[in-house]
Scaffold this active site. Structure first.
Site, PDB file in Angstrom:
ATOM      1  CD  GLU A   1       0.254   1.466   4.538  1.00 46.72           C
ATOM      2  OE1 GLU A   1       0.101   2.379   3.464  1.00 46.72           O
ATOM      3  OE2 GLU A   1      -1.061   0.994   4.793  1.00 46.72           O
TER       4      GLU A   1
ATOM      5  CG  HIS B   1      -2.083  -1.155   1.240  1.00 46.53           C
ATOM      6  ND1 HIS B   1      -3.464  -0.711   1.093  1.00 46.53           N
ATOM      7  CD2 HIS B   1      -2.089  -2.232   1.345  1.00 46.53           C
ATOM      8  CE1 HIS B   1      -3.843  -1.757   1.075  1.00 46.53           C
ATOM      9  NE2 HIS B   1      -3.303  -2.804   1.280  1.00 46.53           N
TER      10      HIS B   1
END
Length: 497
Positions: A403, A330
């Site tokens: 992330e 992500h």
């Protein structure tokens, strides 16, 4: 009663007005914006806005003055809650024309714009993306928009014949992925297989890559199984650059990559939400679903790509080889650096083992922060891939969300952030490469891989396991050092405002 119904119909989350943002259902299409009441022949300087292209997003433009325009992000299709991603072009400019663009309807208040992030821009004659100077970008509560947060940026057009393109972050489109995968296929690598795992609602490909040495090379060797997915949230374009970095390294002739292919089967789904990416959504699919909240019971017709990937993972988990790692990639809009989310377990030994991979990655990647890495079981994250698969797979498996910041990282010893550029972020894709390298470190420290390519032993596995949990499910660590890459000289599109 009528008044109450009227209030309920208003989008209170955005503060939108009737006939305003609620009515934004499509992108502007070659929209020429002229002063109110103007009826003459269009002139240079009457800006033409367009977002009717792949991954484009701009829903409305309001003329404020000759020098200022309010811009409205089009909400995700079938879901007005999410308005973050923008991507549009401007043409018919006048040389030396100075403007201020105000993005007025963000659905988030927290943003890296508070920490120096700025939009990216390119033009016809200068196709290399560049970040706008921080001094030309302002993020503030605006009294003219019900005190919603507004991001304003000043820009000076310098070439009349150029088409200028502005975006929230470096775009990575569905078509770009298809071209990349086509180029990989043309290389006819015996350790790479591409297949169509399924189709999206709009009949776009859901691609699956398998990277591993052919079985006939080592028919008796037991292999580990690793699954990576990316772009379940379509506006998080950095995830695609990281994923491509992993793929590029794994298919290379680097000795680490060759060793990994001999011992590990990598299954990679590089774009979980191709419709959302194509449409220019930030978080949702064509039908308005946040796919990363539907892992528990994905519908074959409403969430076909997620349904296909879940079936694959369930099948792989039952394979004798066993699925050891699942990593979903992500991008983060409010934090710097790369970092991970992991799960919380009752068994302390399993908790310790889960911390090993992110600790190793921290020592490999200067832009990865272990101090930002956390392990949680928030109720709102129950439908995510990381949470659902963490409960589905056995206790020898590890599920993470990886992330990466939309904007920057903090290098060791630095007091200011280092922004990702088109060189250090999309092109080099170093975090992706270092994720791949960390698998070798992990398997070496667990004595699964015996041969030792010429790379250092970054960290002793016993040291990793001896460093315990601290605080409320968080782990302390520090980012290792790194040098800022030299910036390539090029003709800048950014002039003095």
């Amino acid at each position: 009663m009528e008044r109450k119904m009227e209030e309920n119909m208003r989008d209170v989350d955005t503060g939108s007005e009737a006939g305003g943002e609620d009515a934004l259902v499509g992108n502007v299409n070659k929209l020429m914006v002229t002063p109110p009441g103007y009826t003459g022949v269009p002139r240079k300087g009457h800006l033409v806005f367009d977002a009717c292209f792949e991954s484009g997003n701009l829903g409305r433009v309001d003329y404020i003055s000759e020098f200022e325009f309010d811009l409205f992000i089009r909400p995700d299709t079938c879901n007005p809650r999410f308005r973050v991603w923008f991507n549009f072009t401007v043409e018919n400019v006048r040389e030396t024309q100075r403007v201020i663009f105000n993005i007025v309807n963000f659905s988030k208040t927290k943003s890296l714009y508070r920490d120096g992030m700025s939009p990216v821009v390119k033009s016809t004659s200068r196709p290399k993306w560049q970040r706008l100077p921080t001094k030309n970008v302002y993020y503030y509560r605006c009294p003219d928009h019900r005190r919603n947060y507004v991001m304003s940026f000043a820009f000076c057009f310098d070439r009349e014949d150029d088409v200028y393109q502005f975006a929230y972050c470096y775009p990575y489109t569905y078509t770009r992925l298809q071209h990349y995968l086509d180029s990989l296929e043309r290389r006819n690598l015996d350790y790479l297989q591409r297949e169509q795992l399924g189709l999206s609602v709009q009949q776009r490909r859901l691609d699956l890559l398998t990277i591993t040495s052919p079985a006939q090379q080592n028919p008796e060797k037991v292999k580990k199984l690793v699954v990576l997915t990316a772009r379940v949230h379509p506006g998080e374009s950095p995830a695609s650059f990281i994923c491509q970095g992993v793929i590029d390294f794994l298919v290379s002739q680097h000795p680490v990559a060759q060793t990994l292919r001999d011992h590990v089967i990598f299954k990679i789904v590089p774009m979980l939400n191709p419709d959302g990416v194509y449409l220019g959504n930030y978080r949702c699919s064509l039908m308005g679903f946040d796919l990363n909240r539907h892992w528990q019971e994905p519908s074959p017709w409403a969430h076909p790509t997620l349904h296909a990937v879940k079936q694959l993972i369930v099948q792989l988990s039952q394979d004798p080889v066993g699925l050891e790692f699942y990593i979903d990639v992500h991008a983060h809009s409010t934090m710097m650096n790369g970092f991970m989310y992991g799960n919380v377990f009752e068994e302390e030994e399993r908790v310790q083992r889960q911390a090993v991979f992110p600790r190793l990655l921290c020592h490999n990647a200067p832009d990865f922060s272990f101090s930002n890495t956390s392990f949680n079981r928030d109720v709102v994250k129950a439908g995510t891939g990381r949470r659902f698969l963490g409960g589905l797979l056995d206790d020898t498996s590890y599920c993470y969300t990886l992330e990466v910041s939309f904007y920057s990282y903090m290098a060791a010893g630095s007091t200011s952030p280092v922004p990702y550029t088109e060189d250090t972020f999309p092109s080099d894709m170093k975090l992706g490469r270092n994720v791949a390298r960390t698998f070798l470190d992990y398997y070496r420290h667990n004595n699964f891989i015996d041969d030792k390519p010429q790379i250092p032993n970054h960290i002793n596995s016993m040291e990793v396991l001896s460093q315990g949990r601290q605080g409320n499910g968080n782990w302390n660590g520090r980012t290792s050092g790194g040098e800022r890459g030299a910036e390539r000289k090029n003709h800048s599109i950014i002039g003095e405002y």
